[in-house]
Scaffold this motif. Sequence first.
Motif, PDB file in Angstrom:
ATOM      1  N   ALA A 181       0.841  -1.191   0.000  1.00 55.74           N
ATOM      2  CA  ALA A 181       0.000   0.000   0.000  1.00 55.74           C
ATOM      3  C   ALA A 181       0.878   1.244   0.000  1.00 55.74           C
ATOM      4  N   ALA A 182       0.389   2.290  -0.640  1.00 55.11           N
ATOM      5  CA  ALA A 182       1.117   3.565  -0.684  1.00 55.11           C
ATOM      6  C   ALA A 182       0.124   4.701  -0.513  1.00 55.11           C
ATOM      7  N   SER A 183       0.581   5.774   0.094  1.00 54.75           N
ATOM      8  CA  SER A 183      -0.244   6.966   0.192  1.00 54.75           C
ATOM      9  C   SER A 183      -0.139   7.748  -1.112  1.00 54.75           C
ATOM     10  N   GLN A 184      -1.138   8.554  -1.391  1.00 55.62           N
ATOM     11  CA  GLN A 184      -1.085   9.362  -2.603  1.00 55.62           C
ATOM     12  C   GLN A 184       0.056  10.370  -2.535  1.00 55.62           C
ATOM     13  N   THR A 185       0.400  10.802  -1.325  1.00 58.74           N
ATOM     14  CA  THR A 185       1.531  11.726  -1.166  1.00 58.74           C
ATOM     15  C   THR A 185       2.815  11.091  -1.670  1.00 58.74           C
ATOM     16  N   LEU A 186       3.032   9.819  -1.334  1.00 56.27           N
ATOM     17  CA  LEU A 186       4.216   9.105  -1.815  1.00 56.27           C
ATOM     18  C   LEU A 186       4.201   9.011  -3.337  1.00 56.27           C
ATOM     19  N   LEU A 187       3.039   8.704  -3.901  1.00 56.55           N
ATOM     20  CA  LEU A 187       2.951   8.536  -5.354  1.00 56.55           C
ATOM     21  C   LEU A 187       3.140   9.861  -6.073  1.00 56.55           C
ATOM     22  N   ASP A 188       2.759  10.951  -5.442  1.00 54.41           N
ATOM     23  CA  ASP A 188       2.916  12.275  -6.067  1.00 54.41           C
ATOM     24  C   ASP A 188       4.346  12.807  -5.969  1.00 54.41           C
ATOM     25  N   ASP A 206      -5.400  -0.478  -7.139  1.00 48.92           N
ATOM     26  CA  ASP A 206      -6.703  -0.433  -6.468  1.00 48.92           C
ATOM     27  C   ASP A 206      -6.748   0.775  -5.528  1.00 48.92           C
ATOM     28  N   PRO A 207      -7.355   1.906  -5.977  1.00 54.18           N
ATOM     29  CA  PRO A 207      -7.431   3.098  -5.128  1.00 54.18           C
ATOM     30  C   PRO A 207      -8.702   3.161  -4.275  1.00 54.18           C
ATOM     31  N   TYR A 208      -9.535   2.116  -4.303  1.00 58.30           N
ATOM     32  CA  TYR A 208     -10.858   2.198  -3.678  1.00 58.30           C
ATOM     33  C   TYR A 208     -10.973   1.412  -2.369  1.00 58.30           C
ATOM     34  N   VAL A 228      -3.570   3.621  -1.620  1.00 59.20           N
ATOM     35  CA  VAL A 228      -3.696   2.930  -2.899  1.00 59.20           C
ATOM     36  C   VAL A 228      -3.013   1.576  -2.762  1.00 59.20           C
ATOM     37  N   LEU A 229      -3.754   0.508  -3.055  1.00 57.61           N
ATOM     38  CA  LEU A 229      -3.200  -0.846  -2.988  1.00 57.61           C
ATOM     39  C   LEU A 229      -2.703  -1.262  -4.373  1.00 57.61           C
TER      40      LEU A 229
END
Length: 412
Positions: free
Chosen positions: A204-211, A379-381, A387-388
């Motif tokens: 799993a990752a946070s959207q902050t990490l992905l951004d 899987d963001p839901y 986000v998985l």
Amino acid sequence: MTDTTSLETKGAGGETARAFEEFLEAFEAFKETNDQRLAEVESRGASDTLVAEKLARIEETLDSTKRVADNLALKSARPHLTGGAPSTSDLAHKSAFDGYVRRGDAQRLARIEEKALSVGSGPDGGYLVPAETEAAVNRALKAISPMRAISGIRQVSGSVYKRPFATAGADTGWVAETAARSQSTAPTLAELQFPTMELYAMPAASQTLLDDTIVNIDEWLAEEVRIAFAAQEGTAFVTGDGTNKPKGLLSYDTVANGSWAWGKLGFIATGEAGAFPESDPGDKLLDLVYAAKAPYRANGTFLMSRSTVSAVRKLKDGQGNYLWQPANAPGEWPSLLGYPVAESEDMPAIGANALGIAFGDFSRGYLIVDRAGIRVLRDPYTAKPYVLFYTTKRVGGGVQDFDAIKLLKFAA
């Protein structure tokens, strides 16, 4: 201009060397304390409790310092995903995959996989990771998984790998140049099948990490899944029942080595239930080694759990030399009777009727089958706001040469 890369490498190498020196010092302390324990047992019939406790503490230090040195050596030797000169198609795949993981943009990735006629594309099965990411995961698995490090590995594109073997060979022999030759018979063949099963991890990752554009998403994903994959694989390769997982080494039928037959693994009994014999215990290890034929001994490796290593590490030969010897350098394995020792916590501990030690040529004896391609489904839901990443690979395994591996059974 200062070369910071070389400075970092030198620093890492010095740290590794220091950790390995501490390991060797701990081994010398271990030998001294164990010699004291053995002398007390010989003179009084029992060892002092304080000496036994000291020996246990030194063993913990011995294991921890070796683990630190190995991890540092592995870290310094690990290649970065950005190395090499990728092709234009690889760069396009990497860019499209990055967009999919960070933002969920699947259109570019879908077009690339449709163009390549990939069997792994589509929203239901996920999307293939870039080739260099897959290679990085497989390298990491081999580095941290003892069975993968010593076994044979085959990569396939299908779901099942089939390997023929001869149950009866063709007639052969020596003959004079002009002598008549008898007609040879065709070999009798049978077939081994190694189906690949699906293994998954879900980091799993946070959207902050992905951004965060500084974060290398490929390296992050490879790092997250490799430990999960290695743990599951390691257990399956030793004890898996073959149902939705590889068939493990110890799941096959076993028989006393004198009655060995194809399809079964031969074992040598220690003569004592749940223990080595009190007299000349190291002889049973020699019996195990020489139960394997010479071609298999040449590339032989011991496989056992950490607790079994602790018992074996105390054994000596008739001249008072320790049978177990430390590794020669960080990242290398210790040796027993001159053969490397691989530790697997999935091997059973010493106990009544336990098959606690395996020896042989695992590269010929056990086969790991990897199906090409690691797939990721975003899987963001399910776990908002995280986000998985449902990450899957297909892997199989089983014994391919039943004469290449022998077992030590702690039984009367």
